[in-house]
Design a protein around this motif. Structure first.
Motif, PDB file in Angstrom:
ATOM      1  N   GLN A 158      27.310   3.392  -3.854  1.00 28.01           N
ATOM      2  CA  GLN A 158      27.185   4.727  -3.306  1.00 28.01           C
ATOM      3  C   GLN A 158      25.730   5.165  -3.324  1.00 28.01           C
ATOM      4  O   GLN A 158      25.025   4.932  -4.306  1.00 28.01           O
ATOM      5  CB  GLN A 158      28.023   5.685  -4.146  1.00 28.01           C
ATOM      6  CG  GLN A 158      28.612   6.773  -3.285  1.00 28.01           C
ATOM      7  CD  GLN A 158      29.694   7.518  -4.029  1.00 28.01           C
ATOM      8  OE1 GLN A 158      29.705   7.553  -5.262  1.00 28.01           O
ATOM      9  NE2 GLN A 158      30.591   8.138  -3.272  1.00 28.01           N
ATOM     10  N   PHE A 159      25.315   5.762  -2.248  1.00 29.17           N
ATOM     11  CA  PHE A 159      23.912   6.183  -2.164  1.00 29.17           C
ATOM     12  C   PHE A 159      23.706   7.463  -2.964  1.00 29.17           C
ATOM     13  O   PHE A 159      24.455   8.416  -2.832  1.00 29.17           O
ATOM     14  CB  PHE A 159      23.518   6.388  -0.707  1.00 29.17           C
ATOM     15  CG  PHE A 159      22.042   6.538  -0.534  1.00 29.17           C
ATOM     16  CD1 PHE A 159      21.185   5.470  -0.796  1.00 29.17           C
ATOM     17  CD2 PHE A 159      21.496   7.755  -0.127  1.00 29.17           C
ATOM     18  CE1 PHE A 159      19.802   5.609  -0.634  1.00 29.17           C
ATOM     19  CE2 PHE A 159      20.110   7.897   0.030  1.00 29.17           C
ATOM     20  CZ  PHE A 159      19.273   6.817  -0.228  1.00 29.17           C
ATOM     21  N   ASP A 160      22.696   7.448  -3.782  1.00 29.28           N
ATOM     22  CA  ASP A 160      22.378   8.612  -4.606  1.00 29.28           C
ATOM     23  C   ASP A 160      21.201   9.337  -3.956  1.00 29.28           C
ATOM     24  O   ASP A 160      20.083   8.832  -3.944  1.00 29.28           O
ATOM     25  CB  ASP A 160      22.014   8.125  -6.017  1.00 29.28           C
ATOM     26  CG  ASP A 160      21.765   9.281  -6.970  1.00 29.28           C
ATOM     27  OD1 ASP A 160      21.347  10.371  -6.498  1.00 29.28           O
ATOM     28  OD2 ASP A 160      21.981   9.090  -8.177  1.00 29.28           O
ATOM     29  N   GLU A 161      21.509  10.522  -3.391  1.00 28.65           N
ATOM     30  CA  GLU A 161      20.482  11.256  -2.640  1.00 28.65           C
ATOM     31  C   GLU A 161      19.279  11.598  -3.512  1.00 28.65           C
ATOM     32  O   GLU A 161      18.146  11.643  -3.041  1.00 28.65           O
ATOM     33  CB  GLU A 161      21.077  12.546  -2.057  1.00 28.65           C
ATOM     34  CG  GLU A 161      21.914  12.333  -0.796  1.00 28.65           C
ATOM     35  CD  GLU A 161      21.101  11.815   0.392  1.00 28.65           C
ATOM     36  OE1 GLU A 161      19.855  11.876   0.354  1.00 28.65           O
ATOM     37  OE2 GLU A 161      21.730  11.299   1.359  1.00 28.65           O
ATOM     38  N   LYS A 162      19.559  11.862  -4.778  1.00 28.89           N
ATOM     39  CA  LYS A 162      18.476  12.295  -5.673  1.00 28.89           C
ATOM     40  C   LYS A 162      17.497  11.157  -5.955  1.00 28.89           C
ATOM     41  O   LYS A 162      16.295  11.308  -5.796  1.00 28.89           O
ATOM     42  CB  LYS A 162      19.078  12.813  -6.986  1.00 28.89           C
ATOM     43  CG  LYS A 162      18.993  14.313  -7.056  1.00 28.89           C
ATOM     44  CD  LYS A 162      19.052  14.974  -8.437  1.00 28.89           C
ATOM     45  CE  LYS A 162      19.562  14.215  -9.597  1.00 28.89           C
ATOM     46  NZ  LYS A 162      20.905  14.641 -10.055  1.00 28.89           N
ATOM     47  N   THR A 163      18.044  10.021  -6.374  1.00 33.35           N
ATOM     48  CA  THR A 163      17.151   8.914  -6.756  1.00 33.35           C
ATOM     49  C   THR A 163      16.813   8.008  -5.572  1.00 33.35           C
ATOM     50  O   THR A 163      15.939   7.165  -5.670  1.00 33.35           O
ATOM     51  CB  THR A 163      17.832   8.032  -7.830  1.00 33.35           C
ATOM     52  OG1 THR A 163      19.042   7.512  -7.263  1.00 33.35           O
ATOM     53  CG2 THR A 163      18.150   8.826  -9.088  1.00 33.35           C
ATOM     54  N   LYS A 164      17.523   8.188  -4.476  1.00 31.07           N
ATOM     55  CA  LYS A 164      17.384   7.325  -3.292  1.00 31.07           C
ATOM     56  C   LYS A 164      17.766   5.875  -3.610  1.00 31.07           C
ATOM     57  O   LYS A 164      17.300   4.936  -2.947  1.00 31.07           O
ATOM     58  CB  LYS A 164      15.939   7.365  -2.721  1.00 31.07           C
ATOM     59  CG  LYS A 164      15.464   8.756  -2.346  1.00 31.07           C
ATOM     60  CD  LYS A 164      16.116   9.245  -1.063  1.00 31.07           C
ATOM     61  CE  LYS A 164      15.738  10.720  -0.817  1.00 31.07           C
ATOM     62  NZ  LYS A 164      16.685  11.405   0.066  1.00 31.07           N
ATOM     63  N   ASN A 165      18.556   5.709  -4.628  1.00 29.12           N
ATOM     64  CA  ASN A 165      19.048   4.365  -4.967  1.00 29.12           C
ATOM     65  C   ASN A 165      20.510   4.232  -4.573  1.00 29.12           C
ATOM     66  O   ASN A 165      21.235   5.222  -4.528  1.00 29.12           O
ATOM     67  CB  ASN A 165      18.960   4.126  -6.479  1.00 29.12           C
ATOM     68  CG  ASN A 165      17.544   3.829  -6.915  1.00 29.12           C
ATOM     69  OD1 ASN A 165      16.741   3.283  -6.160  1.00 29.12           O
ATOM     70  ND2 ASN A 165      17.231   4.211  -8.149  1.00 29.12           N
ATOM     71  N   TRP A 166      20.887   2.988  -4.356  1.00 26.95           N
ATOM     72  CA  TRP A 166      22.317   2.699  -4.218  1.00 26.95           C
ATOM     73  C   TRP A 166      22.869   2.441  -5.614  1.00 26.95           C
ATOM     74  O   TRP A 166      22.468   1.478  -6.276  1.00 26.95           O
ATOM     75  CB  TRP A 166      22.558   1.495  -3.316  1.00 26.95           C
ATOM     76  CG  TRP A 166      22.408   1.822  -1.862  1.00 26.95           C
ATOM     77  CD1 TRP A 166      21.259   1.796  -1.134  1.00 26.95           C
ATOM     78  CD2 TRP A 166      23.440   2.253  -0.973  1.00 26.95           C
ATOM     79  NE1 TRP A 166      21.497   2.180   0.162  1.00 26.95           N
ATOM     80  CE2 TRP A 166      22.844   2.462   0.293  1.00 26.95           C
ATOM     81  CE3 TRP A 166      24.815   2.479  -1.102  1.00 26.95           C
ATOM     82  CZ2 TRP A 166      23.559   2.888   1.408  1.00 26.95           C
ATOM     83  CZ3 TRP A 166      25.537   2.890   0.009  1.00 26.95           C
ATOM     84  CH2 TRP A 166      24.909   3.106   1.254  1.00 26.95           C
ATOM     85  N   ASN A 167      23.778   3.316  -6.063  1.00 22.83           N
ATOM     86  CA  ASN A 167      24.428   3.063  -7.349  1.00 22.83           C
ATOM     87  C   ASN A 167      25.465   1.966  -7.152  1.00 22.83           C
ATOM     88  O   ASN A 167      26.060   1.856  -6.083  1.00 22.83           O
ATOM     89  CB  ASN A 167      25.110   4.329  -7.859  1.00 22.83           C
ATOM     90  CG  ASN A 167      24.079   5.408  -8.181  1.00 22.83           C
ATOM     91  OD1 ASN A 167      22.928   5.096  -8.498  1.00 22.83           O
ATOM     92  ND2 ASN A 167      24.487   6.659  -8.060  1.00 22.83           N
TER      93      ASN A 167
END
Ligand SMILES: [Fe+2]
Ligand SMILES: [Fe+2]
Lengths: 319, 260
Positions: free
Chosen positions: A255-264
């Motif tokens: 899932q894309f994490d908007e805050k960190t810009k990482n894919w969890n």
């Protein structure tokens, strides 16, 4: 593991660390801590072994490549990997070990190589997936290692990385074409991705908290990033590529994490990782057996070459 | 693409190109079986390189064959969708790879034919073939030097290596004759200046092979009582070819609609 070796004085270590901190490159003739040398021999030889053992799962499809063009690409790729192995053994030799010794350790089961090559290549799409994910993961790691503090390793990485990029592109292109093909072909790609995704994530090694060598390697700038950082970078790069060709990555937690810009992502099965590392993967036995067999069956050839060179060395000198 | 050829020449040339291509495709396949299993890493890489050269040559020849035939068959159609009966390779290249000495002896015998043959074909009156020859002759020259060096090393290396490669030379000898066999197809193309004089190549082959074997302390077997293998060009193959093709063709056969 102790970092300070008896023979290394605190002054030497400090001076060495100062060079590292100043961003200098360490060359073979420079003084280096015994542990630095040891860690590098371990890393470079593991890396070299991985290139060589890695020829096997791909070689499994050489005689069944479905077009002449693909057969040529695959041959050239595997040949490149052999070249990488050669180049890395040379880099290791600059640290005072020799290739024979390293290869003997591999055959004795005492040296490690990337756990990824202990998985089987079962359908043709595996060849594309290995290029895309396995070479892809290797690139992330090697791009970091191109900036390593040890000169010969860094230079080897720069050269090797160029070819790995090419491998990755070709693997991805193979898959993209299959995804535009028949239902059977699409199913092959999905099956291959399902099997290789998690093992590719494991290629970056254990999580930082369980990685015993990480701290000192970072301090000496042998490594410049942690395993987890590299893994995250790889995932961030790969998810959009998977989407672009319409293949599903087998992780419901992606899932894309908007805050960190990482894919969890979901939990990696570290039990599987350690089992494979310790020799219990699906192909550990076969891979090592194949390497040993090649070596044993080649003994008489190597002996002949040596005997011939010896017999004729006088003639060559005279000429 | 179609070429301006009379019917007889077109048919013969298609056949001839298949012969050239099939030898190289099958030999390349055999060499590729070494990839990852060579006796020395450097040699593993060299054998893969040879395989790559031969498969590349086969690809170019099959493409040209398809164009000459002019029925829309691609190089892959010809490689992957032709039955063993329609293959025209010689039995020399069909032999299983054996040990490294066997592979190198076979390679040397083939290269000693391949190099002069390509050299001669550079002046073929069929220009597309001459163009392939100009490229291939450079590869062939290198192959011959390399396999020749190994024949020396193994022949004049240790007792074991000498005995091993001598055994391979003995067992391979009977497969070398058909490299030089001619027939109506060949004769017609020779008369057109397209194909080359095979008896000339045979002479050159002997001039390369015989002194080299002597240098390597090896002896060619006596041909007395030996029955030379013959007729592969018309489809007399060994059992090995069927297995090889079954493996090679498995995907295009199983998924005929797929593009790879
Ligand atoms: Fe590589
Ligand atoms: Fe690679």
């Amino acid at each position: 593991m102790t970092v300070v070796n008896d023979s290394d004085t605190p002054e030497q270590l400090e001076a060495f660390q100062a060079r590292i901190d100043a961003g200098e490159t360490i060359e073979p003739k420079d003084w280096m801590p015994a542990q630095y040398r040891k860690q590098l021999v371990r890393m470079i030889s593991q890396h070299a072994h991985s290139e060589i053992v890695g020829m096997l799962p791909e070689g499994n499809w050489l005689t069944r490549a479905p077009s002449l063009r693909r057969k040529k690409i695959l041959l050239a790729k595997i040949q490149d990997e052999g070249g990488h192995g050669l180049y890395l053994y040379c880099a290791a030799e600059t640290l005072g070990v020799d290739r024979t010794e390293l290869i003997d350790q591999l055959h004795a089961g005492k040296a490690k190589y990337s756990q990824i090559f202990n998985y089987p290549s079962l359908n043709w799409a595996d060849i594309g997936v290995i290029g895309w994910l396995v070479d892809g993961a290797a690139i992330v790691n090697q791009t970091m290692l191109a900036k390593t503090s040890y000169g010969p390793y860094s230079r080897a990485m720069i050269r090797i990385c160029k070819e790995e990029n090419f491998h990755k592109k070709q693997g991805y292109e193979l898959l993209a074409q299959m995804m535009e093909g028949t239902k059977d072909q699409q199913a092959m790609v999905q099956d291959a991705v399902n099997r290789w995704w998690w093992p590719s994530l494991m290629m970056f090694g254990p999580s930082d908290k369980d990685s015993p060598n990480s701290k000192v390697l970072l301090k000496w700038k042998v490594k410049r990033k942690t395993n987890d950082e590299l893994r995250q970078r790889f995932i961030n790069m790969t998810v959009p590529q998977a989407n672009a060709i319409g293949v599903k990555l087998p992780d419901p937690d992606l899932q894309f994490d908007e805050k960190t810009k990482n894919w969890n992502f979901g939990e990696i099965n570290w039990d599987e990782f350690w089992a494979v590392v310790k020799g219990h993967g699906p192909c550990n036995v076969e891979r090592l057996e194949a390497r040993r067999a090649a070596h044993d069956e080649g003994r008489w050839v190597r002996e002949a070459a040596e005997a011939y060179a010896e017999k004729h060395s006088g003639i060559k000198k005279a000429a | 693409m179609s070429y301006d050829l009379d019917q007889q020449t077109q048919t013969a040339l298609f056949q001839y190109l298949l012969r050239l291509a099939d030898d190289r495709l099958i030999l390349g396949h055999r060499l590729s079986e070494w990839c990852g299993h060579g006796p020395i890493l450097e040699e593993d890489i060299a054998l893969s390189n040879f395989a790559l050269d031969f498969i590349g040559q086969a690809e170019a020849l099959l493409r040209l064959a398809g164009e000459v035939e002019d029925k829309g068959r691609s190089e892959d159609d010809l490689a992957y969708k032709r039955d063993w009966q329609d293959y025209h390779c010689c039995q020399l290249v069909e032999r299983p790879k054996g040990d490294f000495g066997f592979t190198m002896a076979r390679q040397f015998f083939f290269d000693a034919y391949d190099f002069p043959m390509w050299e001669a074909l550079t002046t073929s009156s069929f220009e597309p073939l001459a163009a392939i020859a100009s490229k291939s002759v450079k590869e062939a020259k290198y192959h011959l030097r390399h396999s020749g060096e190994w024949v020396l090393r193994l022949g004049d290396g240790t007792k074991e290596s000498h005995d091993r490669i001598q055994t391979s030379v003995d067992s391979l000898w009977r497969y070398t004759g058909e490299l030089f066999e001619t027939d109506a197809v060949h004769d017609h193309l020779f008369s057109q200046g397209i194909a080359i004089c095979l008896s000339g190549i045979e002479k050159e082959w002997k001039e390369i092979v015989l002194p080299h074997l002597t240098r390597a302390t090896l002896t060619p077997p006596s041909e007395e009582g030996m029955v030379m293998v013959s007729g592969t060009r018309y489809g007399a193959h060994s059992e090995h070819l069927g297995h090889l093709l079954t493996e090679m063709q498995v995907l295009p056969r199983a998924f005929p609609d797929a593009k790879w």
